[in-house]
Design an enzyme around this catalytic site. Sequence first.
Site, PDB file in Angstrom:
ATOM      1  N   ARG A   9       0.822  -1.216   0.000  1.00 16.04           N
ATOM      2  CA  ARG A   9       0.000   0.000   0.000  1.00 16.04           C
ATOM      3  C   ARG A   9       0.853   1.261   0.000  1.00 16.04           C
ATOM      4  NH1 ARG A   9      -2.710  -3.815   2.774  1.00 16.04           N
ATOM      5  NH2 ARG A   9      -1.688  -3.250   4.717  1.00 16.04           N
ATOM      6  N   GLU A  31       5.128 -10.571  14.678  1.00 13.76           N
ATOM      7  CA  GLU A  31       4.565 -11.116  15.914  1.00 13.76           C
ATOM      8  C   GLU A  31       4.961 -12.591  16.071  1.00 13.76           C
ATOM      9  OE1 GLU A  31       0.460 -10.238  16.043  1.00 13.76           O
ATOM     10  OE2 GLU A  31       0.246 -10.921  18.112  1.00 13.76           O
TER      11      GLU A  31
HETATM   12  P1  AMP Z   1       4.479  -2.767  11.315  1.00 11.88           P
HETATM   13  O1  AMP Z   1       5.733  -3.383  10.768  1.00 11.88           O
HETATM   14  O2  AMP Z   1       3.940  -3.495  12.512  1.00 11.88           O
HETATM   15  O3  AMP Z   1       4.619  -1.270  11.554  1.00 11.88           O
HETATM   16  O4  AMP Z   1       3.336  -2.979  10.228  1.00 11.88           O
HETATM   17  C1  AMP Z   1       3.230  -2.098   9.199  1.00 11.88           C
HETATM   18  C2  AMP Z   1       2.759  -2.757   7.920  1.00 11.88           C
HETATM   19  O5  AMP Z   1       1.704  -3.695   8.138  1.00 11.88           O
HETATM   20  C3  AMP Z   1       2.232  -1.695   6.999  1.00 11.88           C
HETATM   21  O6  AMP Z   1       2.714  -1.948   5.683  1.00 11.88           O
HETATM   22  C4  AMP Z   1       0.737  -1.805   7.106  1.00 11.88           C
HETATM   23  O7  AMP Z   1       0.140  -1.670   5.852  1.00 11.88           O
HETATM   24  C5  AMP Z   1       0.454  -3.175   7.697  1.00 11.88           C
HETATM   25  N1  AMP Z   1      -0.418  -3.155   8.886  1.00 11.88           N
HETATM   26  C6  AMP Z   1      -0.078  -3.476  10.153  1.00 11.88           C
HETATM   27  N2  AMP Z   1      -1.112  -3.377  10.999  1.00 11.88           N
HETATM   28  C7  AMP Z   1      -2.166  -2.980  10.257  1.00 11.88           C
HETATM   29  C8  AMP Z   1      -3.547  -2.660  10.553  1.00 11.88           C
HETATM   30  N3  AMP Z   1      -4.055  -2.748  11.791  1.00 11.88           N
HETATM   31  N4  AMP Z   1      -4.331  -2.260   9.534  1.00 11.88           N
HETATM   32  C9  AMP Z   1      -3.839  -2.143   8.273  1.00 11.88           C
HETATM   33  N5  AMP Z   1      -2.562  -2.427   7.939  1.00 11.88           N
HETATM   34  C10 AMP Z   1      -1.733  -2.834   8.903  1.00 11.88           C
END
Ligand code: AMP
Length: 176
Positions: free
Chosen positions: A64, A101
């Site tokens: 995205r 996770e």
């Molecule tokens: P992180 O590495 O945990 O910061 O996750 C970020 C990536 O996961 C991004 O590319 C987001 O598009 C996706 N992502 C993580 N959590 C969500 C959520 N609750 N809703 C939508 N996309 C998420």
Amino acid sequence: MVADSIDRLRAGIRDVPNFPKHGIVFKDITPILVDAQLFRESIEVFLERCRTLPIDKVVGIDARGFLFGSAVAYALGVGFVPIRKKGKLPFKTASAAYSLEYGDAEMEMHVDSIEPGEKIVLIDDLLATGGTSAAAAALIQKAGGDLLEAQFLIELEFLHGREKLDPTPVVTFLKF
Ligand code: AMP
């Protein structure tokens, strides 16, 4: 003007409970993309910030981050660099591992996509734990890029993801 956009964009985000797995509330941005006016406004909020920075290239995160990042790069008249999940890029890549996770993941970038000293802005749709964008930041810095800041349409503040990007400045437009 942008303040009004922020309210409209916030209203355009759809919460989808228990996707992709139980306990996660997924922030679905497709209602923004499908609405011509909202999509334009989402790009404009990034652009208002980006126009204050001396940017050479925009880097977007799979998948995205490509939607917002490439439109911003087009409007600024600068190049766009995709950072992708492992195994998707065809040429020689550099990679950075990060923790999810459950288990580990890897992001990749083509080795010839950033020249040393180029000023970079990193864009993705959402900052959650920060693991993905910290891996992307590491790839940009390994290539010698000067990462000016990381920008996200949405920040899930309770996950404290911006701490993982420290000392890179983090700019987010919709905080939950
Ligand atoms: P992180 O590495 O945990 O910061 O996750 C970020 C990536 O996961 C991004 O590319 C987001 O598009 C996706 N992502 C993580 N959590 C969500 C959520 N609750 N809703 C939508 N996309 C998420």
